[in-house]
Motif scaffolding. Structure first.
Motif, short mmCIF file in Angstrom:
data_model
loop_
_atom_site.label_atom_id
_atom_site.label_comp_id
_atom_site.label_asym_id
_atom_site.label_seq_id
_atom_site.Cartn_x
_atom_site.Cartn_y
_atom_site.Cartn_z
N VAL A 1 0.88 -1.17 0.00
CA VAL A 1 0.00 0.00 0.00
C VAL A 1 0.91 1.22 0.00
O VAL A 1 1.76 1.36 0.88
CB VAL A 1 -0.94 0.05 1.22
CG1 VAL A 1 -1.85 1.26 1.14
CG2 VAL A 1 -1.75 -1.23 1.36
N VAL A 2 0.74 2.08 -1.00
CA VAL A 2 1.56 3.28 -1.11
C VAL A 2 0.63 4.49 -1.08
O VAL A 2 -0.27 4.61 -1.92
CB VAL A 2 2.39 3.29 -2.42
CG1 VAL A 2 3.20 4.57 -2.52
CG2 VAL A 2 3.29 2.06 -2.48
N SER A 3 0.84 5.36 -0.12
CA SER A 3 0.07 6.61 -0.06
C SER A 3 0.66 7.59 -1.07
O SER A 3 1.89 7.66 -1.23
CB SER A 3 0.13 7.21 1.34
OG SER A 3 -0.54 6.38 2.25
N THR B 1 4.19 9.48 -5.25
CA THR B 1 4.30 8.90 -3.91
C THR B 1 4.38 10.01 -2.87
O THR B 1 5.15 10.97 -3.04
CB THR B 1 5.54 7.99 -3.83
OG1 THR B 1 5.42 6.96 -4.81
CG2 THR B 1 5.68 7.38 -2.45
N ALA B 2 3.61 9.86 -1.82
CA ALA B 2 3.63 10.85 -0.73
C ALA B 2 4.93 10.71 0.07
O ALA B 2 5.64 9.70 -0.03
CB ALA B 2 2.43 10.65 0.18
N ASN C 1 5.02 17.35 -9.30
CA ASN C 1 5.71 17.19 -8.02
C ASN C 1 4.92 17.74 -6.83
O ASN C 1 5.44 18.57 -6.08
CB ASN C 1 7.10 17.81 -8.09
CG ASN C 1 7.91 17.24 -9.22
OD1 ASN C 1 7.93 16.03 -9.43
ND2 ASN C 1 8.56 18.11 -9.97
N PRO C 2 3.68 17.29 -6.64
CA PRO C 2 2.91 17.79 -5.50
C PRO C 2 3.54 17.33 -4.18
O PRO C 2 4.19 16.29 -4.12
CB PRO C 2 1.54 17.15 -5.71
CG PRO C 2 1.83 15.91 -6.48
CD PRO C 2 2.98 16.25 -7.38
N PHE C 3 3.33 18.11 -3.16
CA PHE C 3 3.79 17.76 -1.82
C PHE C 3 2.64 18.05 -0.85
O PHE C 3 1.70 18.77 -1.18
CB PHE C 3 5.08 18.49 -1.44
CG PHE C 3 4.97 20.00 -1.51
CD1 PHE C 3 4.69 20.74 -0.37
CD2 PHE C 3 5.12 20.66 -2.72
CE1 PHE C 3 4.58 22.12 -0.43
CE2 PHE C 3 5.01 22.04 -2.80
CZ PHE C 3 4.74 22.78 -1.65
N TYR C 4 2.72 17.46 0.33
CA TYR C 4 1.61 17.44 1.26
C TYR C 4 1.00 18.81 1.53
O TYR C 4 -0.21 18.99 1.42
CB TYR C 4 2.05 16.78 2.57
CG TYR C 4 0.92 16.59 3.55
CD1 TYR C 4 -0.13 15.73 3.28
CD2 TYR C 4 0.92 17.26 4.77
CE1 TYR C 4 -1.16 15.54 4.18
CE2 TYR C 4 -0.11 17.08 5.68
CZ TYR C 4 -1.14 16.23 5.38
OH TYR C 4 -2.17 16.05 6.27
N GLU C 5 1.80 19.77 1.88
CA GLU C 5 1.26 21.09 2.25
C GLU C 5 0.53 21.73 1.07
O GLU C 5 -0.52 22.35 1.26
CB GLU C 5 2.38 22.01 2.76
CG GLU C 5 2.93 21.61 4.12
CD GLU C 5 3.89 20.41 4.08
OE1 GLU C 5 4.33 20.00 2.98
OE2 GLU C 5 4.16 19.86 5.16
#
Length: 174
Positions: free
Chosen positions: A27-29, A135-136, A38-42
């Motif tokens: 399982v890959v978030s 991938t997160a 290149n999205p990132f969490y914030e």
């Protein structure tokens, strides 16, 4: 092996359910469905990238049928709320299924039809072709297993795991 990319609110929730599912090998978030590279969490949390928080669930269909993986998806979140899951609000928390081919698209549409009688309101789950998967960050991977005592895990994830266990105990590891 098959891989389904599914979004049902915060990826920590689906990750927790599928990590405990027999036959699931990975399982890959991650993030997908947006318009930025290149999205990132914030940035994703800001709601400006268009990405959804998703999990890529890889499973051995000789151990767990794809219908079980998909039906668990509809038990593990509320597919009738648009762009939200509980307190998590925004397009990044939308209910979505990303298909890699027409066979997956048909399987996803069939799963929605199976799930609809379980819900009073219409299912609003989006079914879309899979764009690039990102991938997160590492700290999001297997979050529940690493932080089971964290408040979000206790208040939000534990009830979802209990519900999955209620309906799919035979497929979940202890």
């Amino acid at each position: 092996m098959k891989t389904f990319v599914l979004g049902g609110g915060c990826f920590w929730c689906l990750d927790a359910v599928y990590q405990k599912t027999r036959g699931v090998t990975e399982v890959v978030s991650g993030y997908t469905g947006g318009h930025t590279q290149n999205p990132f969490y914030e940035a994703v949390c800001s709601g400006t990238t268009g990405h959804a928080e998703v999990v890529a669930v890889t499973f051995d269909e000789t151990v767990v049928p794809e219908d079980v993986i998909l039906d668990m998806f509809f038990v593990s979140h509320d597919p009738t709320t648009l762009n939200r899951q509980g307190y998590d609000v925004g397009t990044q928390y939308r209910s979505v299924m990303y298909y890699a081919d027409q066979e997956q698209k048909q399987a996803f549409e069939a799963a929605i039809e199976r799930a609809q009688p379980l819900w009073d309101n219409p299912i609003v789950t989006e079914v879309s072709e899979l764009p690039a998967f990102h991938t997160a960050e590492e700290y999001h991977q297997d979050f529940y297993a690493k932080h089971p005592e964290q408040g979000y895990c206790r208040v939000i994830i534990d009830p979802k795991l209990a519900k999955a266990r209620k309906y799919y105990a035979q497929w979940l590891a202890a």
